[in-house]
Motif scaffolding. Structure first.
Motif, mmCIF file in Angstrom:
data_model
loop_
_atom_site.group_PDB
_atom_site.id
_atom_site.type_symbol
_atom_site.label_atom_id
_atom_site.label_comp_id
_atom_site.label_asym_id
_atom_site.label_seq_id
_atom_site.Cartn_x
_atom_site.Cartn_y
_atom_site.Cartn_z
ATOM 1 N N HIS A 81 36.987 19.513 47.570
ATOM 2 C CA HIS A 81 37.851 19.522 46.383
ATOM 3 C C HIS A 81 37.406 20.635 45.414
ATOM 4 O O HIS A 81 38.228 21.382 44.876
ATOM 5 N N HIS A 85 39.175 24.196 43.828
ATOM 6 C CA HIS A 85 39.198 24.771 42.475
ATOM 7 C C HIS A 85 38.669 26.209 42.503
ATOM 8 O O HIS A 85 39.190 27.088 41.833
ATOM 9 N N ASP A 97 35.140 16.240 37.915
ATOM 10 C CA ASP A 97 35.867 15.370 38.837
ATOM 11 C C ASP A 97 35.196 14.030 39.042
ATOM 12 O O ASP A 97 33.978 13.935 39.133
ATOM 13 N N THR A 101 40.275 11.763 39.204
ATOM 14 C CA THR A 101 40.886 13.054 39.534
ATOM 15 C C THR A 101 41.001 13.227 41.039
ATOM 16 O O THR A 101 41.850 13.969 41.514
ATOM 17 N N GLU A 118 44.761 18.987 40.064
ATOM 18 C CA GLU A 118 43.957 18.049 40.857
ATOM 19 C C GLU A 118 44.648 17.722 42.175
ATOM 20 O O GLU A 118 44.013 17.594 43.215
HETATM 21 ZN ZN LIG Z 1 39.213 18.498 40.411
#
Ligand SMILES: [Zn+2]
Length: 270
Positions: A81, A85, A97, A101, A118
């Protein structure tokens, strides 16, 4: 027949990143090393109310991961994740996070920019860890069951929940998912081919005769062997007035997280 794989912005980005770096998948490749190759550094440290975050510096980027995460699948998803980003959301200072999220259900409905970002990062993580083409091949021709989801989760080193969401998009058998939290249905989703009408119980209590409700009312969690529980069609779905509940074979498999008091009900017809 080969399934047409549809990529979203996040998943397309993950697919490209794998291709650009010469990977088919990262199933057996250490994610820390992959992150280093992208020019960022992972730092494991104790964190409060946070699973991971990314800090964009002028020169370097640091990805902090909570060292208290005990599940390998969750750790991998959090890192993936944050890579999302890193690749897609550069320059947004800091992303913090946590369970909220990174939840599949919380973000999609939010139109706010934050929710979209997200959601993209989650789509990215899902594709990075479970490339669609490989996922599709792995489930092809196998009868749907809780064990299939477990096998996929072990193979891809991802959580059952992530696998269930991926299955909704790519799996051969139509299924639907209901997410309940604190005895309230929060959201539902179904495979595009799911042929039955779903009664919208969003913001209501789960059905009285559902397996989800058995957990909320009695704390019941079925063993692996009994996790496929027969239910009525009318439990979660609309029973037309010319239909008879006895003519259908529906099942509910609950993915329960007692710590967060959440249940994901996977519902399907056999
Ligand atoms: Zn995030």
């Amino acid at each position: 027949m080969k399934k047409l794989i549809k990529y979203t912005k996040g998943s397309a980005c993950a697919r490209n990143l794998l291709l650009e770096n010469g990977f088919d998948d990262l199933i057996d490749f250490p994610l820390d090393l992959f992150v280093s190759g992208l020019g960022a550094t992972i730092l494991y440290k104790p964190m409060i109310n946070s699973d991971g975050r990314i800090i964009f510096g002028k020169k370097n980027t640091i990805i902090e991961i909570n060292d208290g995460i005990s599940f390998e699948a969750k750790k991998r998803f959090t890192i993936a994740h944050e890579i999302g980003h890193l690749i897609m959301h550069k320059g947004v200072d800091i992303h913090n996070d946590n369970e909220a999220t990174m939840s599949w259900f919380n973000n999609k409905e939010k139109q706010a920019k934050n929710g979209r970002v997200e959601y993209e990062a989650n789509q990215f993580a899902s594709e990075l860890l479970m490339p669609s083409a490989i996922f599709y091949e792995k489930q092809k021709g196998i009868k749907f069951s809780p064990q299939l989801l477990r096998d996929l989760s072990i193979f891809f080193k991802t959580s059952l929940t992530s696998v269930a969401f991926k299955y909704i998009e790519l799996g051969d058998h139509p299924i639907c998912l209901f997410h309940s939290y604190n005895k309230t249905v929060k959201y539902w989703m179904r495979n595009i081919d799911f042929p039955h009408f779903i009664i919208d119980k969003t913001k209501l209590v789960p059905p009285e005769d559902s397996v989800a409700m058995e957990f909320f009312e009695k704390g019941k969690i079925y063993t692996k062997e009994k996790s496929k529980q027969p239910i009525w069609k009318s439990t979660w779905l609309e029973l037309k007035n010319w239909e008879n509940d006895n003519d259908f074979n529906f099942y509910e498999f609950c993915i329960i997280t007692p710590m967060y008091n959440t249940v994901i009900s996977v519902v399907w017809e056999e």
